[in-house]
Design a protein around this motif. Structure first.
Motif, short mmCIF file in Angstrom:
data_model
loop_
_atom_site.label_atom_id
_atom_site.label_comp_id
_atom_site.label_asym_id
_atom_site.label_seq_id
_atom_site.Cartn_x
_atom_site.Cartn_y
_atom_site.Cartn_z
N LEU A 102 12.07 -11.86 -3.59
CA LEU A 102 13.11 -11.36 -2.71
C LEU A 102 13.19 -9.84 -2.85
N PRO A 103 13.89 -9.18 -1.93
CA PRO A 103 13.98 -7.72 -2.03
C PRO A 103 14.68 -7.28 -3.30
N ALA B 68 0.86 -1.19 0.00
CA ALA B 68 0.00 0.00 0.00
C ALA B 68 0.89 1.23 0.00
N ASP B 69 0.55 2.20 -0.84
CA ASP B 69 1.26 3.48 -0.89
C ASP B 69 2.76 3.31 -1.09
N GLY B 70 3.15 2.34 -1.95
CA GLY B 70 4.54 2.16 -2.29
C GLY B 70 5.37 1.48 -1.23
N LYS B 71 4.71 0.94 -0.19
CA LYS B 71 5.42 0.26 0.88
C LYS B 71 4.80 -1.12 1.14
N ILE B 72 5.56 -1.95 1.84
CA ILE B 72 5.05 -3.25 2.25
C ILE B 72 4.21 -3.05 3.51
N LEU C 18 15.09 -0.04 3.21
CA LEU C 18 15.42 -0.82 2.02
C LEU C 18 16.08 -2.14 2.41
N GLY C 19 15.98 -3.14 1.52
CA GLY C 19 16.77 -4.35 1.66
C GLY C 19 16.08 -5.53 2.29
N GLY D 24 6.63 -1.87 6.39
CA GLY D 24 7.24 -0.57 6.55
C GLY D 24 8.36 -0.28 5.58
N TYR D 25 8.87 -1.32 4.91
CA TYR D 25 9.95 -1.14 3.94
C TYR D 25 9.38 -0.78 2.57
N ALA D 26 10.23 -0.19 1.73
CA ALA D 26 9.81 0.16 0.37
C ALA D 26 9.35 -1.09 -0.37
#
Length: 426
Positions: free
Chosen positions: A70-71, A41-45, A381-382, A387-389
């Motif tokens: 995977l990331p 949602a909104d470009g995030k996990i 990131l990563g 909460g991550y991208a």
């Protein structure tokens, strides 16, 4: 099939996007987990759910249930606005700013399609990588998230002095504005100019280099007071400093001065390795570039003779140095120097790292967890975590068993936007 952003599933048309994965890689644990659904949602996990729950009616659907997710991968040493070839040395006189920028758009697309959703760009011309970063951020063109140094900093005649090898009346006397400095005052001015130009970090050439038209590929090229002036001034502006290094003396000076990362590190000694472990200095090894220049040095006419001689000597050493540094516990982040080696070939570096003794899990961490920490974005990131991208790629198979699978990316998403092959289930 290749898709870009709003032409595919953008992750923006609905409140949520659900991605069904046949398996997911937990990069922290170095394990492949079973089927999961990644909620975006909104470009995030937003959430990771075990298994494949029934599709909700009001979500965008992406079915990767036959693939492993995977990331997004991260390459900490690229040059997105150029690519090495036999004509590179004359192109400094024939390409205009617009030519360089348009090439950068092509190379950025190849990079993100290869699964690399974040890169550092460590040296450009005409500030083209800044314009490229901004165009990608605005959604005008496809590409990775870019952190750029813009023009590298050099000393007069040093690696990254753009006028090396030029006729005297053409070379002139480039100064800090063009990234050439001598002494403390000019070091400060050069850093401040990069800040004014919009760079994210600073890159210096602390030793000679392979591709410059200069005799030495490894001599020290910055004095300690100049290094300290660059690093301290950069810190005033919230910027970190990366140092191109091959030779041991220039490398040692850079580490002692407080450099954030060493790029290449070819002739790194055991003493320098111990110092880097003590200070937490990162190594970005670029084995791919070493292998590329060593190979092309044997192709007649590819490099000028002075460059070919350095490429034969320096290129083959990088992988062995990486192996020793890894064994010594030096912090390592993934980097290829693509732009020297071809753009889009970034993932070959994983195979070289494993060949040199690193496990596939650790190699993958260098391009995810470690790279994020190097950037100071370890909370963004990563990882595939809430909460991550929403940077997510997918492959057919388990890269922890065969790391070369990462050379064949089937799906790429950055910030919730799909760039490569988006199969959708109705």
């Amino acid at each position: 099939m290749v898709l870009f952003a709003v032409l595919g599933c953008s992750g923006l048309a609905f409140g949520e996007t659900w991605v069904r994965c046949g398996g997911v890689i937990d990069v922290d644990a170095g394990e492949r987990l079973g089927a999961h659904t990644v909620v975006l949602a909104d470009g995030k996990i937003a959430e990771l759910r075990q298994g494949h729950p029934d599709w909700a009616e009001d979500v965008e659907r992406i079915d990767l249930s036959s693939l492993t997710c995977l990331p997004g991968l991260m390459d900490m040493h690229t040059h997105l606005t150029s690519q090495m070839g036999p004509s590179s040395y004359i192109e400094g006189f024939t390409l205009n700013e617009a030519d360089v920028a348009l090439r950068g758009a092509e190379y950025a697309r190849k990079t993100v399609e290869a699964g690399f959703t974040t890169v550092r760009d460590l040296g450009d011309s005409f500030n083209a990588s800044i314009a490229l970063r901004d165009a990608i951020n605005a959604g005008r063109i496809p590409g990775p998230r870019i952190f750029t140094s813009a023009k590298s900093l050099a000393t007069t005649g040093g690696h990254a002095d753009p006028t090396n090898g030029w006729r005297f009346d053409l070379a002139g006397d480039p100064g800090p504005r063009k990234g050439v400095l001598n002494g403390v005052a000019e070091a400060r001015a050069a850093v401040r100019q990069r800040y004014k130009d919009g760079a994210d970090l600073i890159k210096i050439t602390a030793t000679g280099g392979v591709l410059s038209v200069a005799a030495s590929g490894d001599n020290a090229q910055f004095r300690m007071d100049e290094l300290e002036a660059v690093i301290r001034t950069a810190a005033d502006y919230g910027m970190r400093v990366a140092a191109h290094t091959h030779g041991a003396e220039g490398m040692r000076r850079a580490v002692e001065a407080g450099i954030h990362s060493i790029e290449h590190g070819t002739y790194m000694t055991d003493e320098i390795m111990a110092l880097m472990v003590e200070k937490g200095t990162w190594l970005v090894p670029t084995i791919s570039a070493g292998k590329f220049v060593a190979e092309k040095a044997e192709v007649e006419g590819f490099f000028p003779p002075v460059v070919a001689a350095k490429a034969r000597r320096i290129g083959p050493v990088i992988q062995e140095t990486f192996s020793r540094a890894h064994a010594a516990g030096v912090p390592i982040a993934f980097g290829t120097d693509c732009g020297v080696c071809p753009h889009g070939s970034n993932a070959k570096e994983f195979g070289y790292m494993v060949e040199a003794g690193m496990t596939p899990a650790d190699a993958l961490r260098t391009a995810t967890l470690n790279a994020a920490e190097l950037l100071g974005r370890e909370d963004q990131l990563g990882r595939l975590q809430p909460g991550y991208a929403a940077d997510l790629i997918a492959v057919d198979g388990n890269p922890l068993e065969d790391v070369t699978i990462l050379e064949d990316i089937r799906f790429v998403m950055r910030d919730g936007q799909v760039f490569v092959d988006a199969p959708v289930t109705d």
